[in-house]
Scaffold this active site. Structure first.
Site, PDB file in Angstrom:
ATOM      1  N   CYS A  73       0.727  -1.385   0.262  1.00  0.00           N
ATOM      2  CA  CYS A  73       0.302  -0.330   0.119  1.00  0.00           C
ATOM      3  C   CYS A  73       1.046   1.059   0.223  1.00  0.00           C
ATOM      4  O   CYS A  73       0.689   2.165  -0.958  1.00  0.00           O
ATOM      5  CB  CYS A  73      -1.054   0.083   0.938  1.00  0.00           C
ATOM      6  SG  CYS A  73       0.150  -0.235   2.577  1.00  0.00           S
ATOM      7  N   HIS A 109      -2.566   1.502   6.933  1.00  0.00           N
ATOM      8  CA  HIS A 109      -2.763   1.486   5.642  1.00  0.00           C
ATOM      9  C   HIS A 109      -3.367   2.718   5.157  1.00  0.00           C
ATOM     10  O   HIS A 109      -3.276   3.494   5.555  1.00  0.00           O
ATOM     11  CB  HIS A 109      -4.251   0.720   5.290  1.00  0.00           C
ATOM     12  CG  HIS A 109      -4.675   0.008   3.703  1.00  0.00           C
ATOM     13  ND1 HIS A 109      -3.522  -0.323   3.086  1.00  0.00           N
ATOM     14  CD2 HIS A 109      -5.573   0.333   2.845  1.00  0.00           C
ATOM     15  CE1 HIS A 109      -4.202  -0.642   1.881  1.00  0.00           C
ATOM     16  NE2 HIS A 109      -5.504  -0.631   1.973  1.00  0.00           N
ATOM     17  N   HIS A 148      -5.780   1.881  -4.310  1.00  0.00           N
ATOM     18  CA  HIS A 148      -5.086   1.435  -3.180  1.00  0.00           C
ATOM     19  C   HIS A 148      -4.858  -0.263  -3.426  1.00  0.00           C
ATOM     20  O   HIS A 148      -5.179  -0.702  -4.502  1.00  0.00           O
ATOM     21  CB  HIS A 148      -5.266   1.518  -2.033  1.00  0.00           C
ATOM     22  CG  HIS A 148      -6.962   0.701  -1.579  1.00  0.00           C
ATOM     23  ND1 HIS A 148      -7.139   0.233  -0.462  1.00  0.00           N
ATOM     24  CD2 HIS A 148      -8.072   0.526  -2.184  1.00  0.00           C
ATOM     25  CE1 HIS A 148      -8.114  -1.190  -0.870  1.00  0.00           C
ATOM     26  NE2 HIS A 148      -8.458  -0.037  -2.107  1.00  0.00           N
TER      27      HIS A 148
END
Length: 375
Positions: free
Chosen positions: A260, A309, A321
Site C-alpha cells: 500500500c 494502510h 490502493h
C-alpha cells in the site's frame, strides 16, 4: 495504455493456500450471519496485523539502507585518512634520511655563523634549516592528528557495522512476523468452503457500501467530492491509475507489484517528482494533515488507528490502493477501511484552475479489498 489484468480462476487463492497449508480450522465455521460476521472480523484483524508487521519491516529496511550508506561513507573516509597517513609517514621518513645524510648533528644557527667562513652562506643555510624544521614539525603534527582521526573513524566504522548487523537481524525478525501473519490469513481462508467465501464477500461489500453511505450522509467528505488536484497531485494520480491491476506484494515498491505505501510513495516520487516517506505510518506522521472534507485528488488517505494502510484519493469519494495479499491495485470506496485521516504531500501547492477527472477502466473496482476473489 491500461489493460485489464488476466482474471485468475475462481477461488485460486483458497486452493493455493490449502495446498500450502493443509491444516485447516479444526472446528467448522458457524453458519448464518453472526458466524460470517465473526469470520470477517477475524480476517480483518489478521490483515491489520499483517499490515502493521509489513510497515515495521519497511521502516527497518529503510533504516538499513541508510545505515549501509553510512558504513560505505565511513569506509571511504577511513581509506582516505589512511592514505594521507601513509604519505605523511613517507614525508617524515624522507626528512629523517636527509638529516642523517647531513651528518645527523645540526648546530645552532648563531654558532654556525660565528664559526663559519662564509657568513652569507651560513645565513641562507640557517633560513633553509628553519624552514625544514617547520616542515618537519608540521608533518609530525599532521601525523599525530591523522592517527587520532584514524582511530576515531575506525571506532565509528566498527560501531556502524555493528548497528547494520543489528538492523539486518531486526529486519529478519520482522520478515518472519509478516510471514507468520500471512500464514494465519492463508490458513483461515483455506479452511473455508466456496459458499462461505461467497457469503464473506457479500457481507464485506454490504458493510463497505453502508460505511460509504454514512460518510456521505454525515458530510464527512464534504459537499464537493471532485475538487481539482494540484499539478503534482494530478501526476501522482495518473501514476496510480497506470498501476491498476498489478498485484499486491508486501514490501514491494514496483514496478510490477506494490504494497500500500509502496504505491503511494512511488506515485508521488516517480509520478509527481516529490519524495514522500516510505511507510504509511511515516506518511501519517511527517506529512501535513488535511480534513477529509477538504480532500483533493492526490492526497493520501490513511487507515486504522495505527496508520497501517494508505491509499491515494482519486476524487468522487474513491481511493486507489493496493489492498492486501491476494488482491490487486484497484479503486475502492474511501470507506472500504476505517479512515484515520488524510495527509497532503504538497500543502503549499494551489489546485489547478480547471480539471477533468480521468476516465477509469470499467474493471478498476473489481475484486475484493480483503484479498479473496470471485469472478
Amino acid at each position: 495504455m491500461i489493460t485489464r489484468p488476466r482474471r485468475l480462476p475462481a477461488l485460486l487463492l483458497a486452493v493455493l493456500t490449502l495446498a500450502a497449508a493443509p491444516a485447516a480450522r479444526a472446528e467448522p465455521v458457524d453458519s448464518g450471519p453472526q458466524g460470517t460476521a465473526a469470520l470477517l472480523a477475524e480476517l480483518h484483524t489478521l490483515y491489520e496485523r499483517a499490515g502493521a508487521a509489513t510497515d515495521a519491516y519497511n521502516a527497518t529496511e529503510e533504516r538499513l539502507t541508510a545505515q549501509r550508506d553510512r558504513v560505505a561513507e565511513l569506509s571511504r573516509r577511513l581509506a582516505a585518512t589512511r592514505t594521507e597517513l601513509a604519505a605523511t609517514r613517507d614525508a617524515i621518513g624522507a626528512l629523517a634520511r636527509e638529516q642523517y645524510r647531513g651528518g645527523g648533528l645540526i648546530l645552532p644557527a648563531s654558532l654556525r655563523l660565528l664559526l663559519g667562513s662564509d657568513p652569507d652562506r651560513e645565513l641562507a643555510g640557517a633560513a633553509a634549516l628553519e624552514r625544514a624544521a617547520e616542515s618537519a614539525a608540521a608533518a609530525l603534527e599532521r601525523l599525530e592528528t591523522g592517527e587520532r582521526h584514524e582511530g576515531e573513524l575506525a571506532g565509528e566504522a566498527r560501531a556502524a557495522l555493528d548497528a547494520q548487523q543489528e538492523l539486518a537481524e531486526e529486519r529478519e525478525r520482522q520478515r518472519d512476523a509478516v510471514t507468520e501473519r500471512l500464514d494465519e490469513v492463508e490458513t483461515l481462508l483455506a479452511g473455508l468452503s466456496e459458499p462461505e467465501l461467497a457469503e464473506l464477500s457479500a457481507l464485506e461489500r454490504t458493510g463497505t457500501a453502508r460505511a460509504q453511505e454514512q460518510l456521505l450522509a454525515e458530510g464527512t467528505l464534504g459537499a464537493e467530492l471532485s475538487r481539482a488536484p494540484s499539478a503534482e497531485g494530478e501526476r501522482a494520480l495518473a501514476y496510480a491509475i497506470e498501476q491498476l491491476g498489478k498485484p499486491y506484494a508486501w514490501g514491494a515498491e514496483g514496478p510490477d507489484s506494490f504494497d500500500c505505501s509502496g504505491l503511494t510513495m512511488q506515485a508521488w516520487a516517480l509520478g509527481a517528482g516529490r519524495p514522500v516517506p516510505r511507510t504509511s505510518q511515516q506518511q501519517w506522521e511527517r506529512l501535513e494533515r488535511v480534513p477529509l472534507d477538504a480532500l483533493r485528488p492526490g492526497d493520501l488517505v490513511v487507515y486504522f488507528e495505527d496508520a497501517t494502510h494508505v491509499g491515494l484519493y482519486a476524487g468522487d469519494g474513491m481511493v486507489i490502493h493496493a489492498p492486501r495479499p491476494g488482491a490487486t491495485v484497484k479503486v475502492s470506496p474511501l470507506a472500504a477501511n476505517p479512515p484515520l485521516g488524510a495527509v497532503r504531500p504538497d500543502p503549499e501547492a494551489e489546485p489547478l484552475p480547471s480539471w477533468t477527472p480521468p476516465v477509469l477502466p470499467d474493471w478498476a473496482s473489481e475484486g475484493e479489498d480483503s484479498g479473496y476473489d470471485h469472478p
